[in-house]
Design a protein around this motif. Structure first.
Motif, PDB file in Angstrom:
ATOM      1  N   GLY A  90      14.109  18.468   2.748  1.00  0.00           N
ATOM      2  CA  GLY A  90      15.066  18.918   1.745  1.00  0.00           C
ATOM      3  C   GLY A  90      15.195  20.425   1.826  1.00  0.00           C
ATOM      4  N   THR A  91      15.937  20.976   0.894  1.00  0.00           N
ATOM      5  CA  THR A  91      16.081  22.429   0.852  1.00  0.00           C
ATOM      6  C   THR A  91      14.754  23.053   0.431  1.00  0.00           C
ATOM      7  OG1 THR A  91      16.710  22.543  -1.480  1.00  0.00           O
ATOM      8  CG2 THR A  91      18.501  22.141   0.126  1.00  0.00           C
ATOM      9  N   PRO A  92      14.574  24.340   0.670  1.00  0.00           N
ATOM     10  CA  PRO A  92      13.337  24.985   0.205  1.00  0.00           C
ATOM     11  C   PRO A  92      13.128  24.814  -1.307  1.00  0.00           C
ATOM     12  CG  PRO A  92      14.420  26.403   1.800  1.00  0.00           C
ATOM     13  CD  PRO A  92      15.372  25.258   1.510  1.00  0.00           C
ATOM     14  N   PHE A  93      14.193  24.917  -2.109  1.00  0.00           N
ATOM     15  CA  PHE A  93      14.052  24.743  -3.557  1.00  0.00           C
ATOM     16  C   PHE A  93      13.627  23.315  -3.889  1.00  0.00           C
ATOM     17  CE2 PHE A  93      15.673  23.636  -7.769  1.00  0.00           C
ATOM     18  CZ  PHE A  93      15.012  24.601  -8.540  1.00  0.00           C
ATOM     19  N   TRP A  98       9.508  19.295  -5.580  1.00  0.00           N
ATOM     20  CA  TRP A  98       8.735  18.089  -5.250  1.00  0.00           C
ATOM     21  C   TRP A  98       7.244  18.389  -5.205  1.00  0.00           C
ATOM     22  CZ3 TRP A  98      12.612  17.082  -0.743  1.00  0.00           C
ATOM     23  CH2 TRP A  98      13.838  16.677  -1.280  1.00  0.00           C
ATOM     24  N   GLU A  99       6.874  19.577  -4.758  1.00  0.00           N
ATOM     25  CA  GLU A  99       5.456  19.953  -4.774  1.00  0.00           C
ATOM     26  C   GLU A  99       4.961  20.085  -6.219  1.00  0.00           C
ATOM     27  OE1 GLU A  99       3.215  19.919  -2.342  1.00  0.00           O
ATOM     28  OE2 GLU A  99       4.843  19.229  -1.052  1.00  0.00           O
ATOM     29  N   GLN A 100       5.798  20.593  -7.115  1.00  0.00           N
ATOM     30  CA  GLN A 100       5.420  20.679  -8.532  1.00  0.00           C
ATOM     31  C   GLN A 100       5.237  19.280  -9.126  1.00  0.00           C
ATOM     32  OE1 GLN A 100       4.606  23.232 -10.730  1.00  0.00           O
ATOM     33  NE2 GLN A 100       4.484  24.370  -8.810  1.00  0.00           N
ATOM     34  N   LEU A 101       6.078  18.341  -8.714  1.00  0.00           N
ATOM     35  CA  LEU A 101       5.951  16.966  -9.206  1.00  0.00           C
ATOM     36  C   LEU A 101       4.582  16.407  -8.850  1.00  0.00           C
ATOM     37  CD1 LEU A 101       9.408  15.436  -8.195  1.00  0.00           C
ATOM     38  CD2 LEU A 101       8.708  16.262 -10.455  1.00  0.00           C
ATOM     39  N   ARG A 102       4.104  16.719  -7.662  1.00  0.00           N
ATOM     40  CA  ARG A 102       2.805  16.197  -7.207  1.00  0.00           C
ATOM     41  C   ARG A 102       1.641  16.756  -8.015  1.00  0.00           C
ATOM     42  NH1 ARG A 102       2.188  16.289  -0.990  1.00  0.00           N
ATOM     43  NH2 ARG A 102       0.742  14.611  -1.454  1.00  0.00           N
ATOM     44  N   ILE A 140       5.108   7.980  -5.285  1.00  0.00           N
ATOM     45  CA  ILE A 140       4.066   8.819  -4.696  1.00  0.00           C
ATOM     46  C   ILE A 140       4.288  10.285  -5.050  1.00  0.00           C
ATOM     47  CG2 ILE A 140       3.115   9.616  -2.484  1.00  0.00           C
ATOM     48  CD1 ILE A 140       3.630   6.683  -1.480  1.00  0.00           C
ATOM     49  N   VAL A 141       5.530  10.735  -4.984  1.00  0.00           N
ATOM     50  CA  VAL A 141       5.930  12.037  -5.523  1.00  0.00           C
ATOM     51  C   VAL A 141       6.539  11.673  -6.882  1.00  0.00           C
ATOM     52  CG1 VAL A 141       7.395  14.070  -5.231  1.00  0.00           C
ATOM     53  CG2 VAL A 141       6.315  13.007  -3.231  1.00  0.00           C
ATOM     54  N   PRO A 142       5.756  11.806  -7.946  1.00  0.00           N
ATOM     55  CA  PRO A 142       6.051  11.123  -9.213  1.00  0.00           C
ATOM     56  C   PRO A 142       7.176  11.725 -10.071  1.00  0.00           C
ATOM     57  CG  PRO A 142       4.092  12.451  -9.452  1.00  0.00           C
ATOM     58  CD  PRO A 142       4.506  12.565  -8.013  1.00  0.00           C
ATOM     59  N   CYS A 143       8.395  11.580  -9.599  1.00  0.00           N
ATOM     60  CA  CYS A 143       9.544  12.072 -10.359  1.00  0.00           C
ATOM     61  C   CYS A 143       9.721  11.300 -11.662  1.00  0.00           C
ATOM     62  CB  CYS A 143      10.802  12.037  -9.511  1.00  0.00           C
ATOM     63  SG  CYS A 143      11.146  10.452  -8.722  1.00  0.00           S
ATOM     64  N   HIS A 144       9.119  10.122 -11.768  1.00  0.00           N
ATOM     65  CA  HIS A 144       9.208   9.345 -13.013  1.00  0.00           C
ATOM     66  C   HIS A 144       8.459  10.026 -14.151  1.00  0.00           C
ATOM     67  CE1 HIS A 144       5.526   7.905 -11.002  1.00  0.00           C
ATOM     68  NE2 HIS A 144       5.052   7.684 -12.228  1.00  0.00           N
ATOM     69  N   ARG A 145       7.609  11.000 -13.853  1.00  0.00           N
ATOM     70  CA  ARG A 145       6.821  11.692 -14.878  1.00  0.00           C
ATOM     71  C   ARG A 145       7.574  12.864 -15.519  1.00  0.00           C
ATOM     72  NH1 ARG A 145       1.361  11.777 -11.211  1.00  0.00           N
ATOM     73  NH2 ARG A 145       1.045   9.521 -11.198  1.00  0.00           N
ATOM     74  N   VAL A 146       8.845  13.032 -15.189  1.00  0.00           N
ATOM     75  CA  VAL A 146       9.640  14.118 -15.763  1.00  0.00           C
ATOM     76  C   VAL A 146      10.550  13.546 -16.843  1.00  0.00           C
ATOM     77  CG1 VAL A 146      11.231  16.018 -15.279  1.00  0.00           C
ATOM     78  CG2 VAL A 146       9.541  15.344 -13.562  1.00  0.00           C
ATOM     79  N   VAL A 147      10.489  14.179 -18.027  1.00  0.00           N
ATOM     80  CA  VAL A 147      11.241  13.705 -19.202  1.00  0.00           C
ATOM     81  C   VAL A 147      12.058  14.849 -19.782  1.00  0.00           C
ATOM     82  CG1 VAL A 147       9.546  11.899 -19.734  1.00  0.00           C
ATOM     83  CG2 VAL A 147       9.293  14.178 -20.748  1.00  0.00           C
TER      84      VAL A 147
END
Length: 176
Positions: A90-93, A98-102, A140-147
């Protein structure tokens, strides 16, 4: 006498080998994709931003043994943190998001604003949301944890029902 150095430029064409497999899960079939043997995609059926099937490569379970083992342990409640090598294209941003999600611990949530703050740009919550939605390796990269800021369930590429079920599962409210 002057010596001239000649430089030859060779165009290198890099090819990537892709494989995929489909596994069952409590959330429906999951398509796993590997690029050059490294996990690069985990897609649910009817997922928004799901690439076309023909881009997944040949069907071959070979590169997915560890991924399947860890997903089975996660779904049984025995694994809280994945330790897989990932290829996040993906893009650098997007990769920073995605690293923050982890970093969001199992059973916890963060708001889009909190992620933007963690990235050092408090005004980027919309951009964080867009990057979150394009996460290529769900669960695995838990985007479901963002509300949402008020704790509300907001968009999820796999559908809000799946997001709620994943969050309930991680909080211990639902077991399979």
């Amino acid at each position: 006498m002057t010596q001239t150095t000649k430089t030859r430029t060779t165009m290198m064409h890099t090819t990537t080998a892709k494989q995929h497999t489909v596994i069952d899960s409590p959330y429906g079939p999951l398509t796993l994709v590997a690029t050059d043997g490294v996990l690069s995609g985990l897609y649910m059926t009817d997922q928004r931003h799901r690439p076309p099937e023909e881009s997944f490569g040949d069907r071959d379970e070979t590169p997915f043994a560890e991924t399947i083992d860890q997903l089975e342990a996660y779904f049984s409640g025995d694994l809280k943190e994945f330790t897989l090598e990932l290829r996040l294209d993906g893009t650098p941003f997007q990769r920073r998001v995605w690293e923050q999600l982890r970093l969001i611990p199992y059973g916890e949530t963060r708001s889009y604003g909190e992620l933007a703050d963690a990235l050092g740009n408090s005004g980027a919550s919309r951009a964080v949301g867009l990057a979150n939605g394009k996460n290529p390796i769900g669960i695995i990269v838990p985007c479901h944890r963002v509300v949402g800021a008020n704790g509300s369930l907001t968009g999820y590429g796999g559908g809000l029902d799946r997001k709620k079920r994943l969050l309930d599962f991680e909080s211990g409210a639902a077991l399979f």
